[in-house]
Design a protein around this motif. Sequence first.
Motif, short mmCIF file in Angstrom:
data_model
loop_
_atom_site.label_atom_id
_atom_site.label_comp_id
_atom_site.label_asym_id
_atom_site.label_seq_id
_atom_site.Cartn_x
_atom_site.Cartn_y
_atom_site.Cartn_z
N HIS A 71 38.09 30.76 42.49
CA HIS A 71 38.39 31.80 42.68
C HIS A 71 37.45 32.94 42.58
O HIS A 71 37.51 34.16 42.66
CB HIS A 71 39.67 32.38 41.85
CG HIS A 71 40.89 32.13 42.52
ND1 HIS A 71 41.53 32.55 43.25
CD2 HIS A 71 41.79 31.11 41.83
CE1 HIS A 71 42.77 32.31 43.62
NE2 HIS A 71 42.99 31.37 42.67
N GLY A 72 36.23 32.37 42.39
CA GLY A 72 35.02 33.35 42.52
C GLY A 72 34.41 33.72 44.07
O GLY A 72 33.30 33.45 44.30
N ILE A 73 35.37 34.25 44.58
CA ILE A 73 34.92 34.72 45.94
C ILE A 73 35.40 36.34 46.01
O ILE A 73 35.97 36.89 47.10
CB ILE A 73 35.72 34.04 46.83
CG1 ILE A 73 35.73 34.39 48.26
CG2 ILE A 73 37.32 34.21 46.60
CD1 ILE A 73 34.08 33.86 48.72
N GLY A 74 35.29 37.32 45.15
CA GLY A 74 35.43 38.72 45.30
C GLY A 74 34.37 39.23 46.20
O GLY A 74 33.18 38.79 46.10
N ALA A 95 35.84 44.48 43.12
CA ALA A 95 37.09 45.17 43.52
C ALA A 95 38.00 44.56 44.34
O ALA A 95 39.25 44.70 44.14
CB ALA A 95 36.97 46.59 43.55
N GLU A 96 37.63 43.96 45.23
CA GLU A 96 38.27 43.43 46.44
C GLU A 96 38.80 42.05 46.40
O GLU A 96 37.76 41.19 46.01
CB GLU A 96 37.76 43.86 47.64
CG GLU A 96 37.30 45.29 47.88
CD GLU A 96 36.66 45.56 49.14
OE1 GLU A 96 36.34 44.65 50.05
OE2 GLU A 96 36.13 46.73 49.26
N GLY A 97 39.84 41.48 46.69
CA GLY A 97 40.20 40.30 46.85
C GLY A 97 41.46 39.83 46.44
O GLY A 97 41.78 38.54 46.27
N SER A 98 42.36 40.84 45.82
CA SER A 98 43.77 40.58 45.16
C SER A 98 44.77 41.03 46.19
O SER A 98 44.54 42.01 46.70
CB SER A 98 43.82 41.28 43.87
OG SER A 98 45.05 40.85 43.35
N VAL A 99 45.68 40.02 46.40
CA VAL A 99 46.77 40.38 47.08
C VAL A 99 47.81 40.94 46.05
O VAL A 99 49.01 41.64 46.75
CB VAL A 99 47.51 39.52 48.18
CG1 VAL A 99 46.22 39.26 49.35
CG2 VAL A 99 47.78 38.15 47.24
N GLY A 100 47.69 41.14 44.76
CA GLY A 100 48.89 41.51 43.97
C GLY A 100 49.92 40.61 43.68
O GLY A 100 51.06 41.31 43.14
N ALA A 101 49.89 39.52 43.91
CA ALA A 101 51.04 38.52 43.49
C ALA A 101 50.44 37.17 43.48
O ALA A 101 49.38 36.84 44.12
CB ALA A 101 52.10 38.64 44.63
N THR A 159 41.49 36.59 41.85
CA THR A 159 40.31 36.50 42.17
C THR A 159 39.54 37.60 41.20
O THR A 159 38.46 37.18 40.67
CB THR A 159 39.74 36.80 43.59
OG1 THR A 159 40.16 35.65 44.34
CG2 THR A 159 38.50 36.99 43.77
N PRO A 160 39.92 38.71 40.95
CA PRO A 160 39.11 39.67 40.32
C PRO A 160 39.12 39.15 38.67
O PRO A 160 38.40 39.21 37.96
CB PRO A 160 39.63 41.20 40.39
CG PRO A 160 40.95 40.83 41.00
CD PRO A 160 40.80 39.75 41.86
N LEU A 161 40.34 38.70 38.29
CA LEU A 161 40.37 38.18 36.95
C LEU A 161 39.61 36.82 36.54
O LEU A 161 39.30 36.35 35.54
CB LEU A 161 41.76 38.08 36.49
CG LEU A 161 42.77 39.31 36.31
CD1 LEU A 161 44.16 39.40 36.02
CD2 LEU A 161 42.12 40.14 34.89
N SER A 162 39.38 36.10 37.81
CA SER A 162 38.70 35.09 37.50
C SER A 162 37.15 35.28 36.83
O SER A 162 36.63 34.41 36.36
CB SER A 162 38.45 34.16 38.71
OG SER A 162 37.54 34.84 39.62
N TYR A 163 36.84 36.52 37.07
CA TYR A 163 35.44 36.84 36.77
C TYR A 163 35.58 37.18 35.15
O TYR A 163 34.54 36.98 34.40
CB TYR A 163 34.98 38.24 37.27
CG TYR A 163 34.44 37.80 38.85
CD1 TYR A 163 33.25 37.78 39.17
CD2 TYR A 163 35.46 37.69 39.71
CE1 TYR A 163 32.85 37.30 40.44
CE2 TYR A 163 34.92 37.30 41.20
CZ TYR A 163 33.83 37.02 41.56
OH TYR A 163 33.72 36.81 42.74
N VAL A 164 36.55 37.61 34.81
CA VAL A 164 36.79 37.86 33.26
C VAL A 164 36.80 36.35 32.65
O VAL A 164 36.11 36.08 31.34
CB VAL A 164 38.26 38.43 32.94
CG1 VAL A 164 38.48 38.66 31.30
CG2 VAL A 164 38.16 39.76 33.24
N ALA A 165 37.60 35.14 33.20
CA ALA A 165 37.61 34.05 32.76
C ALA A 165 36.34 33.23 32.63
O ALA A 165 35.95 32.72 31.59
CB ALA A 165 38.67 33.13 33.36
#
Length: 517
Positions: free
Chosen positions: A93-96, A146-152, A157-163
Amino acid sequence: MQQGPGSAEAVVFNGSPLSVDDVVALSTRQRLARLDAAPAFRERIERGAAFLDRLLREDGVVYGVTTGYGDSCTVSVPPELVAELPHHLYTYHGIGAGRFLTPEETRAVLAARLASLCQGASAVSWELLVQLEQLLVHDALPLIPAEGSVGASGDLTPLSYVAAVMCGEREVWFEGSRQRAADVLPRIGLAPLKLRPKEALALMNGTSVMTGLACLAWRRAAAVADLATRLTACNVWASAGNAHHFDETLFAFKPHPGPQRVAARLRDDLQADQAERNEKRLQDRYSLRCAPHVIGVLEDALVWMRQTIANELNSANDNPLIDPDGERVLHGGHFYGGHIALAMDTLKNVVANVADVLDRQLALLVDTRFNHGLPSNLSGATGPRAAINHGLKALQISVSAWTAEALKQTMPASVFSRSTECHNQDKVSMGTIAARDALRVLELTEQVLAGMMIAARQAMALRQRLGDAGRLPPALADFLAQLSDDVALVEEDRALDIDLQRLLTGLRAGRWEPYHG
């Protein structure tokens, strides 16, 4: 004035409700995060993780733990590879793309994710919660595109950067520069995590990016309503308008609390009970007369949006959830961000409408056909030099441009659901896009507000120069004095961008909130 870290009570995370204001305070580091040290809270967290461990020992089938992710849920993962699965989830998921979230936005995201995991239904370890808490405490902020989530399936993708950062990978913003997470974690006393089964899902499969951004958007929108009301009062007075449009009895006949509240503030600002009635002009144009009805819609929307955002903030929103009391695995769809999508699509609409009504007020103020005696373009130049000075002509054009762009952004993001991920995620919320849209509309609207502050300062001073509108009411006199400290009267043409940016900085720091500051 903002308080420094540690000078205020910490925000305690233990699964009890947090507020939008808590997240905003964490985002600005007015308050710091602290996990509750109560044994009962830690025991609940550890009980969920222990149940999942036991289930795996007994060969239980758990989505995303012993199976692949999403459409790959029918693929069984060999027991010897289960431990590697979390690494693969945050890796692929590191594709933001797009801009990085700001430090304030990133802190809000971390706070929202920590709040969700502290509900005790995600089967994460205590050590994971500590790691997330310490990123906030030490302000080591994952760089999140900031970009890359469809919200479901959440903000995957954005939270993969936290993990990834918690595992010592990718980059953080720390002590004023971009640095490798692997270098920063040891400096703040942390070792990279080795995620346990389901922990990557728990970190990523939720609504925390859209929710964190929504908390910040809500706070900024409340400030917009506040300042837009005061500016309307300034513009009514400066245009020799009718203060009696905001009569208490009149507004009692339409019992929406938002417009009633705005009208009451306008009455107070304009001292409407002492204002003379203008018998020659019974009714002002809509942008002045109907301002409470426009700003009041935002005021009313803020009430339910605050509760909606808080509900999402205080939810466990990954999948599956683990019930540590009933010892059940609950597969569902709490990662769906429909409520945040609705709130943010609504917020950007009502905020842009406030920008629009202010833009229309400015159009009246600069036009000699409608401003009742003020000079063209609110120019302060007099005598022969008036011929070569243009006042606020360009300011009005810029305000119109910002307003048009804000209005363009109001197309609901939530209606653009796309079927993704082999039609597993075949209905998605677009809540994160809606939240980002809302922040852009707020940015543009704040520019409109700052431009209107320059115009209000100019228009009130010029009306005073004419001496035909009576005494400036005290609240507006104080406001004009404050504005005059930041913006000199425009007599000779000058660039106004520095004045605009100064006002914007103060506005975004919470300086210009006349009814709540």
